[in-house]
Design a protein around this motif. Structure first.
Motif, mmCIF file in Angstrom:
data_model
loop_
_atom_site.group_PDB
_atom_site.id
_atom_site.type_symbol
_atom_site.label_atom_id
_atom_site.label_comp_id
_atom_site.label_asym_id
_atom_site.label_seq_id
_atom_site.Cartn_x
_atom_site.Cartn_y
_atom_site.Cartn_z
ATOM 1 N N SER A 232 4.891 -0.369 35.047
ATOM 2 C CA SER A 232 5.293 0.090 36.221
ATOM 3 C C SER A 232 5.305 -0.808 37.442
ATOM 4 N N LYS A 281 5.143 13.969 32.440
ATOM 5 C CA LYS A 281 5.613 14.730 33.606
ATOM 6 C C LYS A 281 5.553 16.283 33.322
ATOM 7 N N ASP A 319 12.028 12.411 41.544
ATOM 8 C CA ASP A 319 12.980 11.995 40.438
ATOM 9 C C ASP A 319 14.342 12.558 40.788
HETATM 10 O O1 LIG Z 1 9.565 7.619 36.552
HETATM 11 C C1 LIG Z 1 8.914 7.281 37.554
HETATM 12 C C2 LIG Z 1 8.604 6.009 37.431
HETATM 13 C C3 LIG Z 1 6.925 5.819 37.230
HETATM 14 O O2 LIG Z 1 6.629 6.652 36.167
HETATM 15 C C4 LIG Z 1 6.274 4.434 37.196
HETATM 16 O O3 LIG Z 1 6.350 3.977 36.075
HETATM 17 O O4 LIG Z 1 6.208 3.656 38.252
HETATM 18 C C5 LIG Z 1 6.323 6.697 38.512
HETATM 19 C C6 LIG Z 1 6.934 7.834 38.508
HETATM 20 O O5 LIG Z 1 6.316 8.569 39.833
HETATM 21 C C7 LIG Z 1 8.215 7.915 38.698
HETATM 22 O O6 LIG Z 1 8.809 9.448 38.594
#
Ligand SMILES: O=C1C[C@@](O)(C(=O)O)C[C@@H](O)[C@@H]1O
Length: 437
Positions: A232, A281, A319
């Motif tokens: 991330s 999610k 998202d």
């Molecule tokens: O899909 C993503 C990316 C994420 O999962 C990350 O890996 O930073 C963080 C989530 O909130 C976002 O919806």
């Protein structure tokens, strides 16, 4: 591995922003205790912690125990700022000599616990035992197999009467190090460039991304709940933003294995909010006290706020709007006529091919539908693809048909699968060479 290298790396550590540097004597080849320590301690640019780990404590030293202890005593005599004694050794030395100290050197008594982190009570007893050796600082390191174990280390840090360092190694242990200053740790360990140590954050990330020097007991913790989590970009996006807003907060990656246990353990106002990533999610919805109607409709939450007034967890989906507007912005650029943007969404009427019908895919499909796109869904789980297609009045196709799919001109491909995620970033879920009938 050589004294010259130690000296060079100590200077590098200083240049990269370390306050103190730990030197592992057991890593030095053909180590000559007195002579080498003299060089190291004379040329140190920073206060030094001397460590000489035997194999049985996770180090590299396999020689005679007397020689090892003599080297540690030399370090004391030569004025090392800190010397690290393993608990077993410290307890024995205390019973024989009744003292561990020499001059102004501070003694760290350390203990590495392999396996599951002990209970709070066991850790408290251990800390008392370590303190009784006459240590100036005690250091407890565990190998956490679950993020929830780290709360016990935070407890020890918060309640100890003396200086303590406590953290867990490994991917699941990372936040114990990042958050340790919040709970009162004396030192945060980081590895210097080119010398990555598994399970330790890099010094650069501690200084640049996390700015650990600003963390204090009031710092609010935000985290990304995900598995895996190391890919991330969240920390490098959110931490500078928090600082820019002058908000005392920290955003950290949280490697979570079990959502229920996670929310039970990290339920205080200190843990103020979460992002939710792969694969949670959809599953996270059941742990939210309230869910925004859009997220409820989509069936996926990617952002959770702990409401300050009552501590309730409120789930949102960002998202959906974010991904769709990002695509619209990109498409508008190609569509600008005389510098004017069209008011109609460039997704309207377009074929929208979605691969992956999990939490992220659901948000994309709902977003594309609000803009009037025609949605075609592929997923390795055909039932899942059909369910989503039904919800967005789209069409589900068997995953096996994807290589033969003939897109319309200008069709949009959205990848909501883990294919292409770090570390295999150059992979995509379709062939780059179009299938020709
Ligand atoms: O899909 C993503 C990316 C994420 O999962 C990350 O890996 O930073 C963080 C989530 O909130 C976002 O919806």
């Amino acid at each position: 591995e050589s004294v010259d290298q130690v000296v060079e790396e100590m200077h590098k550590a200083k240049a990269q922003g370390a306050d103190v540097v730990e030197v592992r004597l057991d890593c030095i080849k053909q180590f000559q205790a007195h002579q080498d320590l003299e060089i190291i301690l004379k040329s140190k640019p920073l206060p030094v912690i001397i460590v000489y780990r035997p194999k049985c404590e996770g180090g590299l030293y396999e020689g005679d125990e007397t020689a090892r202890l003599e080297a540690l005593h030399s370090a004391l005599k030569l004025g090392a700022d800190y010397v690290d004694f393993e608990l077993k050794v410290a307890a024995e030395l205390m019973s024989k000599q009744n003292k561990l100290h020499c001059g102004g050197t501070k003694v760290i008594v350390s203990c590495f616990l392999d396996g599951v982190t002990p209970s709070k009570e066991e850790l408290s007893n251990l800390a008392t035992h370590m303190q009784a050796t006459g240590a100036d600082i005690i250091k407890i390191v565990t190998s956490a197999s679950n993020i929830t174990e780290l709360a016990r280390l935070f407890h020890i840090l918060s309640y100890s009467q003396m200086p303590v360092v406590a953290y867990a190694v490994g991917e699941r242990g990372l936040i114990s190090q990042l958050l340790s200053p919040k709970f009162g740790s004396n030192l945060v360990y980081g590895s210097i460039e080119g010398m990555a140590v598994p399970g330790l954050p890099t010094l650069e990330s501690l200084r640049k991304a996390y700015k650990v020097e600003h963390i204090n007991s009031d710092t609010k913790v935000f985290g990304l709940i995900s598995k895996p989590v190391g890919h991330s970009k969240g920390p490098i996006l959110h931490n500078p933003t928090l600082r820019h807003m002058n908000f005392n907060g920290l955003y950290v990656p949280m490697f979570v294995d079990n959502l229920k246990e996670f929310f039970e353990v990290y339920s205080t106002p200190d843990f103020a909010g979460f992002s939710v990533g792969i694969p949670y999610k959809e599953a996270v919805i059941q742990f939210c006290d309230e869910v925004h109607p859009l997220a409820q409709n989509i069936g996926a939450v990617n952002t959770i706020v702990r409401r300050p007034s009552d501590g309730k967890l409120i789930g949102y989906n960002t998202d959906c709007e974010a991904s769709v507007t990002a695509m619209e912005d990109a498409l508008q650029e190609c569509r600008c006529i005389n510098g004017e943007k069209s008011l109609v969404s460039p997704l309207a009427g377009k074929e929208f091919v979605l691969v992956g019908a999990g939490g992220a895919g659901r948000a994309l499909a709902f977003g594309a539908k609000t803009r009037g796109a025609r949605i075609i869904i592929f997923d390795i789980d055909f039932e899942r693809a059909k369910m989503l297609a039904h919800a967005v009045s789209g069409e589900a196709r068997p995953f096996g048909d994807l290589p033969y799919f003939q897109p319309e001109k200008g069709s949009i491909l959205a990848n909501a699968t883990p294919i292409g995620m770090h570390p295999n970033k150059d992979r995509i879920p379709v062939s780059e060479v179009p299938y020709l009938k």
